[in-house]
Write an enzyme that holds these catalytic residues in place. Structure first.
Site, mmCIF file in Angstrom:
data_model
loop_
_atom_site.group_PDB
_atom_site.id
_atom_site.type_symbol
_atom_site.label_atom_id
_atom_site.label_comp_id
_atom_site.label_asym_id
_atom_site.label_seq_id
_atom_site.Cartn_x
_atom_site.Cartn_y
_atom_site.Cartn_z
ATOM 1 N N ARG A 1 2.647 4.351 -11.080
ATOM 2 C CA ARG A 1 2.378 5.497 -10.202
ATOM 3 C C ARG A 1 3.513 6.518 -10.257
ATOM 4 O O ARG A 1 3.270 7.733 -10.299
ATOM 5 C CB ARG A 1 2.149 5.005 -8.771
ATOM 6 C CG ARG A 1 0.810 4.311 -8.582
ATOM 7 C CD ARG A 1 0.625 3.875 -7.145
ATOM 8 N NE ARG A 1 1.281 2.613 -6.853
ATOM 9 C CZ ARG A 1 1.653 2.214 -5.650
ATOM 10 N NH1 ARG A 1 1.491 3.013 -4.608
ATOM 11 N NH2 ARG A 1 2.212 1.038 -5.469
ATOM 12 N N SER B 1 0.837 -1.183 0.000
ATOM 13 C CA SER B 1 0.000 0.000 0.000
ATOM 14 C C SER B 1 0.881 1.244 0.000
ATOM 15 O O SER B 1 2.091 1.156 0.118
ATOM 16 C CB SER B 1 -0.898 -0.001 1.239
ATOM 17 O OG SER B 1 -1.609 -1.214 1.352
ATOM 18 N N CYS B 2 0.234 2.397 -0.131
ATOM 19 C CA CYS B 2 0.831 3.716 0.068
ATOM 20 C C CYS B 2 1.592 4.238 -1.152
ATOM 21 O O CYS B 2 2.179 3.474 -1.917
ATOM 22 C CB CYS B 2 1.746 3.753 1.284
ATOM 23 S SG CYS B 2 0.951 3.168 2.800
ATOM 24 N N THR B 3 1.552 5.562 -1.286
ATOM 25 C CA THR B 3 2.306 6.292 -2.304
ATOM 26 C C THR B 3 2.856 7.543 -1.646
ATOM 27 O O THR B 3 2.153 8.203 -0.880
ATOM 28 C CB THR B 3 1.407 6.690 -3.489
ATOM 29 O OG1 THR B 3 0.714 5.542 -3.975
ATOM 30 C CG2 THR B 3 2.234 7.301 -4.609
ATOM 31 N N GLU C 1 6.354 3.770 4.007
ATOM 32 C CA GLU C 1 6.126 3.347 2.633
ATOM 33 C C GLU C 1 6.629 1.911 2.520
ATOM 34 O O GLU C 1 7.823 1.641 2.715
ATOM 35 C CB GLU C 1 6.895 4.248 1.664
ATOM 36 C CG GLU C 1 6.718 3.900 0.209
ATOM 37 C CD GLU C 1 5.363 4.310 -0.342
ATOM 38 O OE1 GLU C 1 4.941 3.706 -1.339
ATOM 39 O OE2 GLU C 1 4.736 5.224 0.223
#
Length: 575
Positions: free
Chosen positions: A333, A2-4, A95
């Site tokens: 991304r 997960s996460c950006t 992250e």
């Protein structure tokens, strides 16, 4: 995973602030309610025990106050996720990243091992605690540091002492610097300072792609790392740096004399590295052939090979992991964020230097224009707008619209952008721009960090669904509006514009009041003299969000109700 994350150096931001921002996304199929709270010094534990790993750590007796955006449920620990302390140091953690099998084989993760048997049994083995992880990091670091560099050092000491059970990237910033730390296996780590004129993008991959060992073991102006990183790299053959390629008499060569694809300086450096490595290997072989016991001491061998390491290497290649799944979940991304901030480059043609599936997209680069908070909010809620990959778009095909994982996903818990402003007094220097819920359906609003309490609308998030708090109200809006994107998008965009404009107006007005009423520490000698004013401003933001988010929910509910498949009215036939 997960996460950006996106990080904005002070000379790359629109107002000279350092800005660190990260989406905190729950794991697939899970939704973690979020809240915004203050941790007072008296509430900080002096003896800490991790929920997940059971590691126990005695903590200093002088913590400072800090504001965080943790999970509501404590079933997986505190999970502070993002926060800022009263010394204007900010953190975002973590992250999720990945390291390769060579690293894991050399320095395994420190995982919890449950007890086996019962005490007194012959085969009883007591529990073996694991290391630290995302659950713990902000709680163990943020209350005890006054600069970002101090934060890197403290985190590094914790990793080397207790280890970790997962691979993570951690961001630590102050008004002058942003540092990004990546864990390497169970006990090792590297850290790089984000260049002041650059932004950095991290999409669930080990991202740092350039590291200066000479600086890390010298002045540490831009790089830091665990104390034995060089020996670790040499002992387990982790350096993958090649010399400058060239040809000589039809044969491939690696030396300064034959490199034609790099600059002269790079060629000399790479050639020198090749020469040093060759000399070290030659010396090692010679020592083995002449030593009475068949070889030099292991320490001597490692020292020779350490001396032969290149000054610079690529950690992404040395330590990172790359799989085909990255091209679906991660690299697109980074591609989209950099496409937005450097739009004049070719990103879309068949000849584009970087594509959504490129493994070598730079970790950091200089933007074409200074980066705003609106850029950050847009990017961390984005879904490939303007490309064939937008799940809400009309370009491309049904397949392309769901080919890649967007940044703004359904399971985002919050996005927090931590802005530390050099032109503001220390008492109101840090602003936490916070949004709860799925990014495409909400937006950021400002909350001053140096306070004793937070608005109830964000503080008192319930574990169960309720329209009495921001998190669940935004979650409901997203679920309803998702099925009717075009019909509800105008109302959502209007909400986003109004909230952002209100936020900037409130910050400007509050900053002016701090100066005009003499609340600065220069006048009072107390960095916390303005707490009441800042809490009043935060309360105003909370009430604005309560009113306007409820109105947005009402709007999307009404619009979507009229579009239900079972809608029917007599007037449909007899109008």
């Amino acid at each position: 995973m997960s996460c950006t994350t996106i990080l904005i150096g002070k000379n790359a931001s629109y107002d000279g602030s350092t800005i660190i921002a990260r989406d905190d996304d729950s794991g697939s199929g899970r939704y973690d309610p979020k809240r915004l709270v203050v941790v007072a010094p008296e509430d900080q534990p002096r003896h800490y025990r991790s929920v997940l790993s059971h590691v126990e750590i005695d903590l200093p007796d002088d913590p400072c106050r800090y504001t965080i955006a943790p999970n509501v449920l404590n079933n997986r620990g505190i999970l502070a996720e993002a926060g800022a302390n009263e010394h204007n140091v900010a953190m975002s953690a973590t992250e999720t990243i990945a390291v390769n099998e060579r690293v894991l084989g050399a320095d395994p993760m420190v995982e919890l091992k449950p007890a086996q048997g019962e005490p007194g049994d012959e085969d009883y083995r007591p529990e073996q605690p694991g290391g630290i992880g995302e659950e713990d990091i902000i709680t163990l670091v943020l209350p005890y540091v006054k600069t970002a560099r101090e934060g890197v050092v403290r985190l590094g000491e914790l990793l080397e002492t207790y280890g970790t059970y997962e691979s993570n990237g951690v961001i630590i910033s102050d008004v002058d610097e942003i540092w990004y730390v990546e864990t390497i296996g169970g006990h090792h780590w590297i850290a790089r300072r984000v260049p002041d004129d650059c932004y950095a993008t991290i999409p669930n991959q080990l991202g740092i792609d350039d590291f200066d060992l000479a600086d890390a073991f010298g002045r540490q102006r831009e790089y830091m790392c665990s104390a034995d990183l060089r020996e670790f790299m040499v002992k387990y053959h982790l350096d993958r740096t090649m010399g400058v390629p060239g040809t000589s008499g039809g044969r491939h060569a690696h030396s300064a004399g034959f490199g034609s694809t790099a600059s002269a300086g790079a060629a000399v450096s790479a050639g020198a590295h090749s020469a040093r490595r060759a000399a070290a290997v030659s010396a090692h072989v010679s020592a083995e052939s002449t030593s009475p016991n068949g070889g030099d001491s292991r320490d001597g061998q490692i020292a020779a090979l350490v001396a032969a390491l290149p000054r610079r290497f690529n950690p992404r290649k040395a330590f990172g992991a790359t799989t085909p799944k990255d091209h679906i979940y991660n690299t697109p991304r980074a591609w989209y964020m950099q496409r937005h901030l450097n739009p004049s480059e070719d990103w879309d043609s068949p000849a584009a230097r970087y594509t959504p599936e490129s493994d070598d997209i730079p970790w950091c680069r200089v933007p074409e224009d200074k980066v705003t908070l609106e850029d950050v909010d847009f990017l961390l809620s984005s879904h490939f707008e303007g490309t064939p990959y937008d799940p809400y778009g009309t370009k491309g095909t049904p397949e392309t619209r769901h080919r890649y994982r967007p940044i703004g996903v359904n399971r985002t818990g919050h996005m927090v952008a931590l802005q530390i402003r050099p032109y503001a007094p220390a008492c109101n220097r840090t602003v936490m721009w916070v949004s709860f819920g799925s990014g495409p359906f909400t937006t950021i609003a400002p909350f001053y960090a140096n306070v004793d309490d937070t608005p109830a609308y964000l503080r008192d998030t319930t574990p169960e669904v309720s329209t009495g708090n921001l998190y669940w109200t935004n979650r409901l809006i997203a679920v309803i509006a998702d099925a009717h994107w075009y019909e509800t998008n105008s109302a959502i965009n209007g909400y986003i514009e109004r909230v952002r404009a209100f936020g900037h107006q409130l910050v400007e007005r509050t900053d002016e009041r701090i100066i005009e009423d003499g609340y600065t520490e220069e006048n009072t000698g107390d960095v916390r003299a303005a707490v009441a004013v800042l809490e009043e401003a935060n309360g105003e933001t909370g009430e604005y969000l309560r009113e306007h988010t409820a109105k947005l929910l009402n709007s999307v509910l009404y619009t979507s109700s009229n579009l239900m498949h079972n809608s029917f009215a007599m007037s449909d036939r007899w109008a």
